[in-house]
Design an enzyme around this catalytic site. Structure first.
Site, short mmCIF file in Angstrom:
data_model
loop_
_atom_site.label_atom_id
_atom_site.label_comp_id
_atom_site.label_asym_id
_atom_site.label_seq_id
_atom_site.Cartn_x
_atom_site.Cartn_y
_atom_site.Cartn_z
N ARG A 65 -37.82 -52.10 50.28
CA ARG A 65 -37.57 -51.79 51.65
C ARG A 65 -37.80 -50.68 52.20
NH1 ARG A 65 -31.81 -53.34 53.33
NH2 ARG A 65 -31.68 -52.75 55.67
N ASP A 106 -25.27 -54.95 50.29
CA ASP A 106 -24.17 -54.52 51.20
C ASP A 106 -23.01 -54.18 50.11
OD1 ASP A 106 -25.61 -53.93 53.46
OD2 ASP A 106 -24.84 -55.82 54.51
N ASP A 118 -31.57 -56.80 51.17
CA ASP A 118 -30.31 -55.99 51.63
C ASP A 118 -29.34 -56.16 50.51
OD1 ASP A 118 -28.67 -54.58 53.72
OD2 ASP A 118 -27.94 -56.65 54.33
N ARG A 165 -36.08 -58.22 55.91
CA ARG A 165 -36.32 -57.17 55.07
C ARG A 165 -36.35 -57.88 53.51
NH1 ARG A 165 -30.84 -56.20 56.31
NH2 ARG A 165 -31.64 -55.60 58.42
P1 ADP Z 1 -27.65 -53.93 57.59
O1 ADP Z 1 -26.93 -54.03 56.21
O2 ADP Z 1 -26.44 -53.97 58.73
O3 ADP Z 1 -28.69 -54.97 57.93
P2 ADP Z 1 -28.79 -51.47 56.51
O4 ADP Z 1 -28.66 -52.08 55.13
O5 ADP Z 1 -29.85 -50.95 57.22
O6 ADP Z 1 -28.15 -52.59 57.83
O7 ADP Z 1 -27.24 -50.56 56.53
C1 ADP Z 1 -27.19 -49.60 57.73
C2 ADP Z 1 -26.20 -48.71 57.09
O8 ADP Z 1 -24.97 -49.29 56.73
C3 ADP Z 1 -26.73 -47.59 55.81
O9 ADP Z 1 -27.26 -46.35 56.24
C4 ADP Z 1 -25.53 -47.54 54.95
O10 ADP Z 1 -25.19 -46.20 54.58
C5 ADP Z 1 -24.39 -47.94 55.93
N1 ADP Z 1 -23.37 -48.60 55.36
C6 ADP Z 1 -21.94 -48.41 55.88
N2 ADP Z 1 -21.00 -49.11 54.95
C7 ADP Z 1 -21.83 -49.81 54.27
C8 ADP Z 1 -21.43 -50.64 53.13
N3 ADP Z 1 -20.13 -51.15 53.04
N4 ADP Z 1 -22.31 -51.39 52.44
C9 ADP Z 1 -23.70 -50.82 52.77
N5 ADP Z 1 -24.22 -50.22 53.69
C10 ADP Z 1 -23.11 -49.57 54.40
MG MG Z 2 -27.37 -53.20 54.19
#
Ligand code: ADP
Ligand code: MG
Length: 165
Positions: free
Chosen positions: A86, A101, A99, A96
Site C-alpha cells: 500500500r 480498518d 486495507d 488498494r
Molecule cells: P479508507 O479505509 O476509508 O479507505 P484509509 O485506509 O486510507 O481510508 O484510512 C484513512 C485514515 O483513516 C487513516 O489515516 C487512519 O488514520 C484513519 N482512521 C480513523 N479511524 C480509523 C479506524 N478505526 N481504522 C482505521 N483507520 C482509521
Molecule cells: Mg482503511
C-alpha cells in the site's frame, strides 16, 4: 472476559484473495488467542472511482496482547498495509492491495481523525457487517443501539456478490 479487537480486511488490487489470506496469517501474530476468521466475500466497490475492481472482504477478531492499545494496534495494521504494497493515496478510495480498518477494540472509543472507534462507517457498510456477522453476530458497537445482525438486516444496499470460501 478479554476484550476483542475486530478488524475489517479489504483488497481490490493484485491477487486479492491470496493477499487477504496472507494478511490473516500476519494478524494471527498480533493475537493472544487463535484468530476468529470470517469467510472471504467478493463485493462490488462502494464510493470508489468508476471502473474500480471488485473487492475481496473479510473480518477477523483478535485478542490484543498485554499492553496493546488501539493506537499501537492501528500502527501495526498500517505497517502491514505498507508491507503488502500500500502506498500513500492520491485518489479517494483508489484501488488498494490491502486495507485494514480497526472496527472496534473492546469498548474503547476514540474520536480523532487518526483513529475513530468504533469505525465511523462500519455500521453502514454491508461489506463490513456481512463478514462481521459471521464471527460476531451479537456484537453491539459502542454508540449503536443494534447488534451487527440487526444492523445488517436494516441495510438496503446490496454490494456482496458471493462467498469465496
Ligand atoms: P479508507 O479505509 O476509508 O479507505 P484509509 O485506509 O486510507 O481510508 O484510512 C484513512 C485514515 O483513516 C487513516 O489515516 C487512519 O488514520 C484513519 N482512521 C480513523 N479511524 C480509523 C479506524 N478505526 N481504522 C482505521 N483507520 C482509521
Ligand atoms: Mg482503511
Amino acid at each position: 472476559v478479554q476484550a476483542i479487537a475486530y478488524i475489517a480486511l479489504g483488497s481490490n488490487l493484485g491477487d486479492s484473495r491470496r493477499t487477504v489470506l496472507r494478511a490473516m496469517e500476519r494478524l494471527q501474530e498480533l493475537s493472544g488467542q487463535p484468530l476468529v476468521k470470517s469467510s472471504l466475500l467478493e463485493t462490488t466497490p462502494v464510493d470508489c472511482p468508476p471502473g474500480s475492481p471488485n473487492f475481496v472482504n473479510a473480518a477477523v477478531g483478535l485478542v490484543p496482547r498485554a499492553g496493546e492499545t488501539p493506537e499501537s494496534l492501528l500502527a501495526k495494521l498500517q505497517q502491514l498495509e505498507r508491507e503488502f504494497g500500500r502506498t500513500a493515496k492520491k485518489i479517494l478510495n483508489e484501488a488498494r492491495p490491502l486495507d485494514l480498518d480497526l472496527i472496534a477494540f473492546g469498548n474503547e472509543t476514540r474520536a480523532t481523525p487518526e483513529l475513530t472507534l468504533p469505525h465511523l462507517r462500519a455500521h453502514l457498510r454491508r461489506f463490513v457487517l456481512e463478514p462481521l456477522a459471521e464471527i460476531a453476530p451479537n456484537l453491539v458497537l459502542a454508540g449503536q443501539g443494534s447488534s451487527v445482525v440487526e444492523l445488517l438486516r436494516q441495510l438496503t444496499s446490496g454490494e456482496v456478490v458471493r462467498r469465496l470460501q
